[in-house]
Design an enzyme around this catalytic site. Structure first.
Site, PDB file in Angstrom:
ATOM      1  N   ALA A  67       0.873   4.797   5.586  1.00 48.35           N
ATOM      2  CA  ALA A  67       1.203   5.071   6.644  1.00 48.35           C
ATOM      3  C   ALA A  67       0.032   6.054   7.390  1.00 48.35           C
ATOM      4  O   ALA A  67      -0.606   7.180   6.266  1.00 48.35           O
ATOM      5  CB  ALA A  67       2.374   6.032   7.028  1.00 48.35           C
ATOM      6  N   GLY A 112       2.154   3.664   1.603  1.00 45.34           N
ATOM      7  CA  GLY A 112       2.374   2.600   3.085  1.00 45.34           C
ATOM      8  C   GLY A 112       2.015   0.779   2.418  1.00 45.34           C
ATOM      9  O   GLY A 112       2.101   0.028   2.562  1.00 45.34           O
ATOM     10  N   GLU A 115       2.834  -0.317  -0.183  1.00 41.50           N
ATOM     11  CA  GLU A 115       4.676  -0.711  -0.176  1.00 41.50           C
ATOM     12  C   GLU A 115       4.225  -2.237   0.787  1.00 41.50           C
ATOM     13  O   GLU A 115       4.907  -2.822   0.328  1.00 41.50           O
ATOM     14  CB  GLU A 115       5.212   0.303   0.353  1.00 41.50           C
ATOM     15  CG  GLU A 115       5.559   1.047  -0.473  1.00 41.50           C
ATOM     16  CD  GLU A 115       5.830   2.419   0.663  1.00 41.50           C
ATOM     17  OE1 GLU A 115       5.532   2.534   1.364  1.00 41.50           O
ATOM     18  OE2 GLU A 115       6.728   2.391   0.254  1.00 41.50           O
ATOM     19  N   GLU A 135       2.842   9.815  -1.751  1.00 43.93           N
ATOM     20  CA  GLU A 135       3.551  10.605  -1.090  1.00 43.93           C
ATOM     21  C   GLU A 135       3.978  12.207  -1.528  1.00 43.93           C
ATOM     22  O   GLU A 135       4.185  13.129  -0.377  1.00 43.93           O
ATOM     23  CB  GLU A 135       4.440  10.216  -0.246  1.00 43.93           C
ATOM     24  CG  GLU A 135       4.784   8.839   0.593  1.00 43.93           C
ATOM     25  CD  GLU A 135       4.317   7.509  -0.631  1.00 43.93           C
ATOM     26  OE1 GLU A 135       4.244   7.434  -1.778  1.00 43.93           O
ATOM     27  OE2 GLU A 135       4.453   6.560   0.180  1.00 43.93           O
TER      28      GLU A 135
HETATM   29  N1  CO8 Z   1      -3.558   8.238   7.785  1.00 42.46           N
HETATM   30  C1  CO8 Z   1      -4.344   8.833   8.167  1.00 42.46           C
HETATM   31  N2  CO8 Z   1      -6.070   8.737   8.432  1.00 42.46           N
HETATM   32  C2  CO8 Z   1      -6.038   8.243   7.087  1.00 42.46           C
HETATM   33  C3  CO8 Z   1      -5.114   7.484   5.990  1.00 42.46           C
HETATM   34  C4  CO8 Z   1      -4.474   7.963   6.139  1.00 42.46           C
HETATM   35  N3  CO8 Z   1      -3.239   7.711   5.739  1.00 42.46           N
HETATM   36  N4  CO8 Z   1      -5.857   8.169   4.905  1.00 42.46           N
HETATM   37  C5  CO8 Z   1      -7.531   8.093   5.282  1.00 42.46           C
HETATM   38  N5  CO8 Z   1      -7.471   8.237   6.296  1.00 42.46           N
HETATM   39  C6  CO8 Z   1      -8.929   8.594   7.559  1.00 42.46           C
HETATM   40  C7  CO8 Z   1      -9.290  10.234   6.295  1.00 42.46           C
HETATM   41  O1  CO8 Z   1      -8.617  11.130   7.471  1.00 42.46           O
HETATM   42  C8  CO8 Z   1     -10.770  10.006   7.305  1.00 42.46           C
HETATM   43  O2  CO8 Z   1     -10.952   9.459   8.419  1.00 42.46           O
HETATM   44  P1  CO8 Z   1     -12.063  10.435   9.417  1.00 42.46           P
HETATM   45  O3  CO8 Z   1     -13.504  10.227   8.893  1.00 42.46           O
HETATM   46  O4  CO8 Z   1     -11.832  10.766  10.864  1.00 42.46           O
HETATM   47  O5  CO8 Z   1     -11.903  12.595   8.697  1.00 42.46           O
HETATM   48  C9  CO8 Z   1     -10.983   8.364   6.605  1.00 42.46           C
HETATM   49  O6  CO8 Z   1      -9.526   7.793   6.822  1.00 42.46           O
HETATM   50  C10 CO8 Z   1     -11.539   8.425   5.626  1.00 42.46           C
HETATM   51  O7  CO8 Z   1     -11.274   8.778   4.756  1.00 42.46           O
HETATM   52  P2  CO8 Z   1     -12.123   9.678   3.718  1.00 42.46           P
HETATM   53  O8  CO8 Z   1     -12.565  10.423   3.743  1.00 42.46           O
HETATM   54  O9  CO8 Z   1     -10.530  11.016   3.146  1.00 42.46           O
HETATM   55  O10 CO8 Z   1     -11.952   9.064   2.130  1.00 42.46           O
HETATM   56  P3  CO8 Z   1     -12.655   9.374   0.825  1.00 42.46           P
HETATM   57  O11 CO8 Z   1     -13.354   7.813  -0.132  1.00 42.46           O
HETATM   58  O12 CO8 Z   1     -12.311  10.361   0.887  1.00 42.46           O
HETATM   59  O13 CO8 Z   1     -10.531   9.235   1.152  1.00 42.46           O
HETATM   60  C11 CO8 Z   1      -7.793   7.975   0.053  1.00 42.46           C
HETATM   61  C12 CO8 Z   1     -10.178   7.820   0.420  1.00 42.46           C
HETATM   62  C13 CO8 Z   1      -9.108   9.103  -1.365  1.00 42.46           C
HETATM   63  C14 CO8 Z   1      -7.968   6.587   0.073  1.00 42.46           C
HETATM   64  C15 CO8 Z   1      -8.456   9.200   1.294  1.00 42.46           C
HETATM   65  O14 CO8 Z   1      -8.793   8.765   2.326  1.00 42.46           O
HETATM   66  C16 CO8 Z   1      -6.496   9.443   1.060  1.00 42.46           C
HETATM   67  O15 CO8 Z   1      -6.010  10.385   0.348  1.00 42.46           O
HETATM   68  N6  CO8 Z   1      -5.427   9.013   2.066  1.00 42.46           N
HETATM   69  C17 CO8 Z   1      -4.581   9.093   2.472  1.00 42.46           C
HETATM   70  C18 CO8 Z   1      -3.607   8.327   1.420  1.00 42.46           C
HETATM   71  C19 CO8 Z   1      -1.727   9.076   1.135  1.00 42.46           C
HETATM   72  O16 CO8 Z   1      -1.331   9.473   1.363  1.00 42.46           O
HETATM   73  N7  CO8 Z   1      -1.242   7.309   1.456  1.00 42.46           N
HETATM   74  C20 CO8 Z   1       0.210   7.802   1.857  1.00 42.46           C
HETATM   75  C21 CO8 Z   1       0.039   8.345   3.375  1.00 42.46           C
HETATM   76  S1  CO8 Z   1       2.037   8.116   3.396  1.00 42.46           S
HETATM   77  C22 CO8 Z   1       2.842   6.993   3.426  1.00 42.46           C
HETATM   78  O17 CO8 Z   1       2.122   6.077   3.408  1.00 42.46           O
HETATM   79  C23 CO8 Z   1       4.735   6.556   3.503  1.00 42.46           C
HETATM   80  C24 CO8 Z   1       4.634   6.281   4.388  1.00 42.46           C
HETATM   81  C25 CO8 Z   1       5.915   5.602   4.322  1.00 42.46           C
HETATM   82  C26 CO8 Z   1       6.309   6.041   5.621  1.00 42.46           C
HETATM   83  C27 CO8 Z   1       7.692   6.346   6.014  1.00 42.46           C
HETATM   84  C28 CO8 Z   1       7.585   6.798   8.064  1.00 42.46           C
HETATM   85  C29 CO8 Z   1       6.790   7.992   8.801  1.00 42.46           C
END
Ligand code: CO8
Length: 258
Positions: A67, A112, A115, A135
């Site tokens: 998400a 997500g 999922e 999460e």
């Molecule tokens: N949301 C928003 N932005 C994101 C997300 C995300 N989930 N993942 C990555 N990005 C963005 C980063 O902020 C970054 O943006 P910017 O360049 O502007 O700083 C860009 O994408 C590139 O990401 P990274 O620089 O972090 O790239 P890396 O190669 O260093 O890392 C990862 C890649 C490991 C995938 C890392 O980005 C990460 O950990 N992302 C988050 C993963 C995460 O926690 N996902 C779960 C989110 S919560 C969820 O999905 C709940 C679902 C249910 C929701 C229910 C209703 C709300």
């Protein structure tokens, strides 16, 4: 058919849907979820001769990294409940879709994103794909069916470990655990999905639809509802505010159990 973040390509009755936010690693923001709802709930039903659907992510890094965490700011319990229920409704549209839907996982499938892949009927992944439900790092639980579908695919033992540690796994483990149908070299994932959908398209369409319906009927809806409620309860916590802020500020979270 007008979409904010979805590219739609009809290849002889097989529709390739590409989630197109590569700069945010194809994170599911509100607009993208609305696109998916419009496609699976409305537009797809009007496509003549539809054989199946493939979902993939734009770019070579990510399928869907979850998400969109930047939309979590200011989320209260009611909004959390509504967002989680909205995601559940959309992912059920995919799971219950009468034609086969295959996730062609081209990179990260986290939160997500994992999922979404699990709501599809089959999953094909490239060798560098990574799966996980991180999460708990943000102070919440999966809110789009992850606590229910992960168990269905890999069993309670490993599902609990992945849900509680937030660890990512690679394709070798994901395949061994039963999360994946096939692992292919990068660039081959959509072709492999096309090959499978072409094979299924030669079978009796009503029989395929009934297979999907019967397999879905095996699983009860009660656990899904519980996930929506508990997702909203985690959204109320201080730990969630800290977890989401820490991600956006690129630092480690300090959780207090509040
Ligand atoms: N949301 C928003 N932005 C994101 C997300 C995300 N989930 N993942 C990555 N990005 C963005 C980063 O902020 C970054 O943006 P910017 O360049 O502007 O700083 C860009 O994408 C590139 O990401 P990274 O620089 O972090 O790239 P890396 O190669 O260093 O890392 C990862 C890649 C490991 C995938 C890392 O980005 C990460 O950990 N992302 C988050 C993963 C995460 O926690 N996902 C779960 C989110 S919560 C969820 O999905 C709940 C679902 C249910 C929701 C229910 C209703 C709300």
């Amino acid at each position: 058919m007008q979409y904010e973040n979805l590219l739609v390509e009809n290849r002889d009755g097989i529709v390739v849907l590409t989630i197109n936010r590569p700069k945010a690693l194809n994170a599911l923001n509100r607009g993208t979820l609305a696109d998916l709802r419009q496609f699976f709930g409305k537009d797809a039903l009007t496509i003549e001769g539809l054989k199946g659907v493939i979902i993939t992510g734009a770019g070579d890094k990510s399928f869907v990294a979850g998400a969109d965490i930047s939309e979590f700011n200011g989320l209260d319990a009611q909004a959390g409940l509504d967002m989680s229920q909205n995601g559940h409704d959309i992912f059920f549209l995919i799971e219950k879709f009468t034609k086969p839907v295959i996730a062609a996982v081209n990179g990260f499938a986290l939160g997500g994103g994992c999922e979404l892949a699990m709501s599809c009927h089959l999953r094909i992944a490239v060798e560098k794909a990574r799966f996980g439900q991180p999460e708990v790092n943000l102070g919440i639980i999966p809110g789009y069916g992850g606590t229910q579908r992960l168990i269905q695919y890999i069993g309670k033992t490993k599902a609990l470990e992945l849900l509680m540690t937030g660890d990512m796994i690679g394709v070798e483990e994901a395949y061994r655990l039963g999360l994946l149908n096939h692992v292919v070299p990068a660039g081959e994932e959509v072709n492999k999905a096309m090959e499978i959908l072409t094979k299924i398209a030669a079978k009796a369409p009503i029989a395929i639809q009934k297979v999907i319906e019967c397999v879905n009927t095996y699983f009860s809806a009660e656990g899904f509802r519980r996930e929506v409620i508990e997702f909203a309860n985690t959204v109320k916590t201080e730990d969630f505010k800290e977890g989401a802020a820490a991600f956006l500020e690129k630092r480690a979270p300090k959780f207090q159990g509040k």
